[in-house]
Write a protein that holds these residues in place. Structure first.
Motif, short mmCIF file in Angstrom:
data_model
loop_
_atom_site.label_atom_id
_atom_site.label_comp_id
_atom_site.label_asym_id
_atom_site.label_seq_id
_atom_site.Cartn_x
_atom_site.Cartn_y
_atom_site.Cartn_z
N THR A 154 18.93 -47.39 24.57
CA THR A 154 19.69 -46.16 24.85
C THR A 154 21.07 -46.19 24.22
N VAL A 206 22.63 -41.46 22.29
CA VAL A 206 23.43 -40.57 23.13
C VAL A 206 24.29 -39.65 22.26
N GLY A 220 21.45 -38.09 19.62
CA GLY A 220 20.26 -37.55 20.26
C GLY A 220 20.56 -36.56 21.37
N ILE A 221 21.28 -36.99 22.39
CA ILE A 221 21.57 -36.10 23.52
C ILE A 221 22.56 -35.01 23.13
N GLY A 242 10.43 -38.53 28.39
CA GLY A 242 11.23 -39.24 27.39
C GLY A 242 10.40 -40.27 26.64
N ASN A 247 14.11 -43.33 20.17
CA ASN A 247 14.83 -42.80 21.33
C ASN A 247 15.65 -41.58 20.93
N THR A 248 16.32 -41.67 19.79
CA THR A 248 17.17 -40.58 19.33
C THR A 248 16.38 -39.30 19.14
N ASN A 305 15.31 -37.80 22.45
CA ASN A 305 16.43 -37.09 23.08
C ASN A 305 16.72 -35.76 22.40
N SER A 329 16.08 -33.14 25.41
CA SER A 329 17.28 -33.08 26.27
C SER A 329 17.50 -31.68 26.82
N ILE A 371 18.76 -35.91 32.66
CA ILE A 371 18.90 -36.26 31.24
C ILE A 371 19.02 -37.78 31.08
N GLN A 431 15.63 -39.11 31.19
CA GLN A 431 15.04 -38.86 29.89
C GLN A 431 15.42 -39.97 28.91
N ALA A 432 16.70 -40.30 28.87
CA ALA A 432 17.19 -41.31 27.92
C ALA A 432 16.61 -42.69 28.22
#
Length: 567
Positions: free
Chosen positions: A157, A165, A168-169, A458, A468-469, A472, A476, A494, A497-498
């Motif tokens: 993450t 983060v 991605g988020i 996720g 992961n990116t 997200n 997200s 969220i 999700q991550a």
């Protein structure tokens, strides 16, 4: 067609891949073309994608496949440089000097060193580096890949200096309407990201602290002389110490410094503590544990990567042997820090293809910024600091190149399938993409227990995309919308999700293929997935339970506040 029908169609390619790889033990080389065909036909007939959009997705996959193969080739090359220079033998002796116990070595190399590489580079680099290093140190290739995949969990993450983060988020959530909504409440988007960071760090710290223990259990049960869980259980105190040595500073860094450095600082602090503890024998069992004798290894454990040392090979000091990895870690960190000009320079050179074949699909690659380029620079430096000969370099390139060619065709189909799956939203039917449709169906069916399933969505994104990116980016905003509709805390949903997307990396198909390629284990991907699904289920179930408890606490607190206000 109903949402349920679309959901079932969307799951079909994943089901086919799982049944062929895990159920019938078919190699990825044969499975991925079939899965690609299924995905293409479903996208064409039911999502009404055009052939131009499918072909554009394939062209996009070429860029991504190049990036993956470039990283894998460079990682294998560095190991082969160390093999021929004598560095591998020195590293082997160094780890034996810390502890000859293979269980301790797994905690040090996989959990801590692998997490540091994840924090610096991400994008599958830890498995590409850790797996061949384990083989060089005498671990079976199958064990090396399984353990290399397992490290791609807690650290992910906040891997690549917080990219999942920060890219991605942020990229998946940020839009004008949400910005305006936050501003009306006196918040900024950075406040949202920090809240998600803290929540994700708390969850990872609770779940991830047991990951080194699970690694040890997998090692002793499947690769020990006695195939024993008990021999793993006796390592529990030291493994838990190793887990907490990483997750406590990881959590504190997430709370006080943000998403860039939890994995980096957590692993550095943890490594120093665990090395000292291992040398002192703190919590380490008296009995030294070893692997199954090499001559007893089944052929299924073996890859084509071998480390036979030359008789006249020179001896390197431990400091010189480790110097390439120290330089690699340092250069990766320097190249990822946004405050330094290095990142801007490396990312300024890119190859872009916007609107491929006139579609909304784009493709790009920044070759200098990829970890592969950093590793190649380290290889060049290694040539000098290890005083290598030209014939040693030729052998290293020859051995590394022969392994990469076998992985190329498998990855081409695996990544092409992924891109068609994700790009299925580019259609004339105005349907959302297959992953979004599947997520919508889950959200609609589960209702109030949704926090338990948020991590699964996720993980689905990471399983499909191998990132992961990307998961997200895909989910997200969807997760935020579901949280709003169900009146649940969005930053917690969220965060789930991550965390789920991080866990999904352990079973991401093209990550398994890439890691298998580094040790010459292609064709046995199903065996890897049958094992890595165990820690993945652990991570998702425990994360989901934490989500239910947290959201339930939130609802109870809100109800009590309303009652109190009513008085």
């Amino acid at each position: 067609m109903s949402l349920t029908g679309l959901f079932l169609l969307g799951t079909l390619p994943i089901a086919v891949a799982a049944v062929m790889l895990v159920g019938f033990r078919v190699s990825a080389r044969k499975t991925m073309p079939v899965t690609f065909l299924f995905t293409t036909l479903i996208g064409w007939f039911f999502w009404e994608m055009s052939w131009i959009q499918v072909i554009a997705s394939v062209f996009q996959s070429f860029f991504i496949t190049f990036d993956i193969l470039y990283i894998v080739f460079a990682a294998i090359l560095l190991l082969n440089f160390l093999k021929h220079s004598g560095g591998v033998e020195s590293i082997r002796r160094g780890f034996a000097g810390i502890s000859p116990d293979r269980r301790v070595q797994v905690i040090l190399i996989v959990w801590l060193f692998g997490s540091f590489i994840e924090g610096a580079a991400g994008f599958g680099t830890p498995a590409a580096i850790v797996a061949p290093l384990l083989v060089a140190l005498g671990f079976p290739a199958l064990a090396a890949v399984i353990l290399g995949m397992m490290v791609q969990s807690t650290a992910v993450t906040f891997g690549a200096v917080g990219t999942p983060v920060l890219v991605g988020i942020r990229g998946g959530l940020q839009h004008p309407e949400l910005d305006a909504l936050l501003a009306s409440g006196g918040y900024t988007f950075s406040d949202v990201l920090q809240a998600v960071t803290v929540n994700a760090a708390i969850t990872h710290a609770l779940v991830g602290s047991l990951m080194p223990f699970l690694m040890v259990l997998m090692l002793t049960k499947y690769f020990g002389k006695n195939r024993s869980w008990r021999e793993g259980m006796e390592m529990f105190p030291f493994a838990l110490f190793g887990g907490l040595a990483f997750t406590v500073p990881y959590l504190l860094t997430g709370i006080f410094l943000g998403p860039e450095f939890p994995s980096l600082l957590g692993s550095l602090v943890g490594m120093s503590m665990v090395v000292l503890a291992a040398k002192k024998g703190f919590l380490v069992p008296k009995r030294i544990w070893e692997l199954e004798d090499r001559d007893q290894w089944p052929t299924a454990w073996l890859g084509t990567l071998e480390f036979r040392l030359a008789e006249n090979q020179k001896t390197l000091s431990l400091g010189r042997a480790w110097m390439p990895y120290v330089l690699l870690a340092l250069l990766l960190v320097l190249s990822r820090l946004p405050t330094l000009p290095v990142k801007a320079f490396l990312t300024s050179i890119s190859f872009n293809w916007d609107r491929v074949l006139g579609t909304g699909i784009s493709a790009s690659s920044t070759p200098l910024y990829l970890p592969g380029s950093i590793i190649l620079v380290v290889c060049l430096i290694t040539y000098f600091i290890h005083d290598m000969r030209a014939n040693q370099v030729r052998l290293a390139f020859s051995e590394s190149g022969s392994m990469i060619f076998k992985a190329g065709s498998v990855l081409l189909f695996a990544v092409a399938m992924v891109r068609v799956y994700i790009n299925s939203g580019e259609n004339v039917s105005e349907l959302a993409s297959m992953p979004i449709v599947m997520a919508e169906w889950v959200a609609l069916k589960v209702g109030e227990v949704y926090p338990f399933f948020a991590p699964l969505i996720g993980a689905l994104g990471a399983f499909i995309a191998g990132s992961n990116t990307v998961s997200n980016l895909m989910f997200s905003l969807f997760q935020y919308g579901v949280a709003e509709r169900l009146n649940m805390a969005p930053t917690w949903i969220i965060a789930l999700q991550a965390v789920g997307a991080a866990a999904g990396n352990m079973v991401a198909i093209h990550n398994v293929v890439a890691a298998s390629a580094t040790v010459g284990l292609l064709g046995k991907e199903g065996m890897v997935l049958r094992k890595t699904v165990i820690p993945t289920v652990y991570y998702l179930v425990l994360t989901g339970i934490i989500g239910l408890l947290v959201i339930g606490f939130w609802d109870v607190a809100d109800l009590l506040m309303q009652v109190d206000t009513g008085r």
